[in-house]
Design a protein around this motif. Structure first.
Motif, PDB file in Angstrom:
ATOM      1  N   GLU A 184       0.829  -1.199   0.000  1.00 22.07           N
ATOM      2  CA  GLU A 184       0.000   0.000   0.000  1.00 22.07           C
ATOM      3  C   GLU A 184       0.864   1.249   0.000  1.00 22.07           C
ATOM      4  N   HIS A 185       1.969   1.228   0.762  1.00 26.05           N
ATOM      5  CA  HIS A 185       2.867   2.384   0.794  1.00 26.05           C
ATOM      6  C   HIS A 185       3.504   2.601  -0.575  1.00 26.05           C
ATOM      7  N   ALA A 186       3.903   1.505  -1.211  1.00 34.18           N
ATOM      8  CA  ALA A 186       4.489   1.636  -2.552  1.00 34.18           C
ATOM      9  C   ALA A 186       3.466   2.177  -3.546  1.00 34.18           C
ATOM     10  N   GLN A 187       2.218   1.701  -3.462  1.00 38.25           N
ATOM     11  CA  GLN A 187       1.175   2.229  -4.339  1.00 38.25           C
ATOM     12  C   GLN A 187       0.945   3.711  -4.097  1.00 38.25           C
ATOM     13  N   HIS A 188       0.983   4.107  -2.819  1.00 40.25           N
ATOM     14  CA  HIS A 188       0.795   5.520  -2.496  1.00 40.25           C
ATOM     15  C   HIS A 188       1.902   6.365  -3.100  1.00 40.25           C
ATOM     16  N   ARG A 189       3.139   5.870  -2.997  1.00 42.80           N
ATOM     17  CA  ARG A 189       4.255   6.638  -3.572  1.00 42.80           C
ATOM     18  C   ARG A 189       4.151   6.711  -5.093  1.00 42.80           C
ATOM     19  N   VAL A 190       3.733   5.601  -5.706  1.00 48.28           N
ATOM     20  CA  VAL A 190       3.577   5.615  -7.170  1.00 48.28           C
ATOM     21  C   VAL A 190       2.486   6.605  -7.579  1.00 48.28           C
ATOM     22  N   ARG A 191       1.390   6.619  -6.833  1.00 52.70           N
ATOM     23  CA  ARG A 191       0.313   7.558  -7.147  1.00 52.70           C
ATOM     24  C   ARG A 191       0.781   9.001  -7.012  1.00 52.70           C
TER      25      ARG A 191
END
Length: 391
Positions: A184-191
């Motif tokens: 989820e943290h990686a997805q947040h950073r990608v977003r």
């Protein structure tokens, strides 16, 4: 049942519990009946009073039956059966089953304490019934001690194996939860990265559209040449914005890849486009050597955001862009614009709505650089950044 479960808790047996309890009862009963069998060649046991024999049978049967409640009162049943085994040998099977269950479900110190009591009970039993065993006293005592120790050790090993399994299962649950949080943290950073790129890519193009469309709106008396030039810039900017949007969407649909990134070589074209929008832009390059790709991309985004803000908030103002530096000293990017010469657009009409400098600060921070900005004494705006440039 684990060692923290209250002993008075009411149990609801599962199918597995019924099978285990039935097996325990039958094994203990069979072990007791085995003590009544006389094998060929073995001298018959001395006769006992009939009352004692009936009592021993009843006590042995009661001990085997008590095993059905060993889950509710494991310590009490194990202690009682151990004490009874000192006087009634036929209770030995039920006592071993109770000892095993106790070592499985209670802390090792409790099981070892009852084990010591069992060794003492075995010693008393051999003293009270010496003629029933056709072997020396010491041999029988050692065999009884070894048997008690083996049963207790087996129960403790089962308990440790269950605890290890529960620990591994808990670790697996925690690891899965941590992996989900990292994802989820990686997805947040990608977003955030995609949002920042979309702002930088489309904000510049849309600001050009806004400037020229505003010029056509507020200057209805413009000459056909000026209208045609503005229309050309609007068309080209709209076409380029559409192309950039297609590239962004294409990258999002692809399984892997990056958004198309500009370099320092594209900086001159960016400044030229700003000049075509009607804003006077002075561009000075004072750096030597090949700028690293990441540093050049960040410098491009800094200048792009600064020019976009200048068009939005200080239309018509003169702007100067200066890029200087060298390997080892770093790359300096300075953008300075004077006060607006005509009314600025309302804040809501420009793309970004104030998020540009926030995203730019994050971008520079990720590049291990520094960013400073603020108003000048004459009412203009200055933006300065330093980016690392390894030697």
């Amino acid at each position: 049942m684990n060692e923290t479960t209250p002993s008075h808790q009411r149990y609801r047996r599962s199918v597995r519990d019924w099978v285990v309890d039935s097996s325990m009862f039958l094994i203990a009963l069979g072990f007791g009946l085995l003590g009544t069998v006389t094998f060929p060649g073995e001298p018959p046991p001395p006769p006992k009073p009939e009352l004692f024999t009936v009592t021993e049978y009843l006590v042995a049967l009661g001990g085997c039956t008590a095993l059905w409640w060993r889950r509710r009162w494991p310590v009490q049943i194990a202690v009682v059966l151990t004490l009874l085994s000192a006087f009634f040998p036929l209770v030995g099977g039920a006592m071993l089953a109770a000892l095993f269950s106790l070592c499985v479900h209670r802390p090792p110190k409790v099981g070892l304490t009852v084990l010591a009591l069992g060794v003492l009970a075995s010693y008393v039993n051999l003293l009270l019934h010496p003629a029933e065993h056709g072997a020396p006293f010491l041999v029988m005592f050692l065999l009884s001690t070894v048997l008690l120790g083996a049963v207790a050790g087996w129960g403790i090993s089962v308990q440790h194996r269950r605890q290890l399994y529960a620990s591994l299962r808990e670790r697996a649950v925690h690891a899965e939860a941590e992996a989900q949080l990292r994802a989820e943290h990686a997805q947040h950073r990608v977003r955030e990265s995609i949002a920042r790129e979309i702002h930088d890519v489309l904000g510049h193009r849309l600001s050009l559209l806004s400037v020229h469309a505003g010029a056509l709106e507020y200057r209805p008396d413009a000459s056909p040449e000026e209208v045609g030039r503005s229309a050309k810039v609007i068309r080209e900017s709209a076409h380029q914005a559409l192309q950039d949007l297609r590239e962004v969407i294409g990258v999002l649909r692809a399984p892997v890849g990056e958004l198309p990134q500009p370099t320092m070589a594209d900086l001159a074209q960016l400044v030229e486009e700003a000049g075509d929008a009607g804003a006077g832009v002075e561009f000075v390059e004072e750096y030597t050597g090949a700028v690293p790709e990441r540093t050049g991309r960040t410098a491009y985004r800094i200048v792009q955001e600064a020019l976009t803000n200048a068009r939005k908030h200080a239309p018509g103002a003169r702007t100067s862009v200066r890029v200087s530096g060298s390997p080892g000293r770093g790359l300096n990017v300075d953008v300075l614009n004077g006060p607006a010469t005509r009314a600025a657009e309302p804040p809501a009409s420009g793309p970004g709505n104030g998020q540009g400098l926030v995203g730019l600060t994050e971008r520079v921070s990720l590049a291990s650089g520094r960013l400073e900005y603020g108003r000048t004494a004459d009412g203009g705006w200055s933006l300065s950044a330093w980016l690392p440039w390894p030697s």
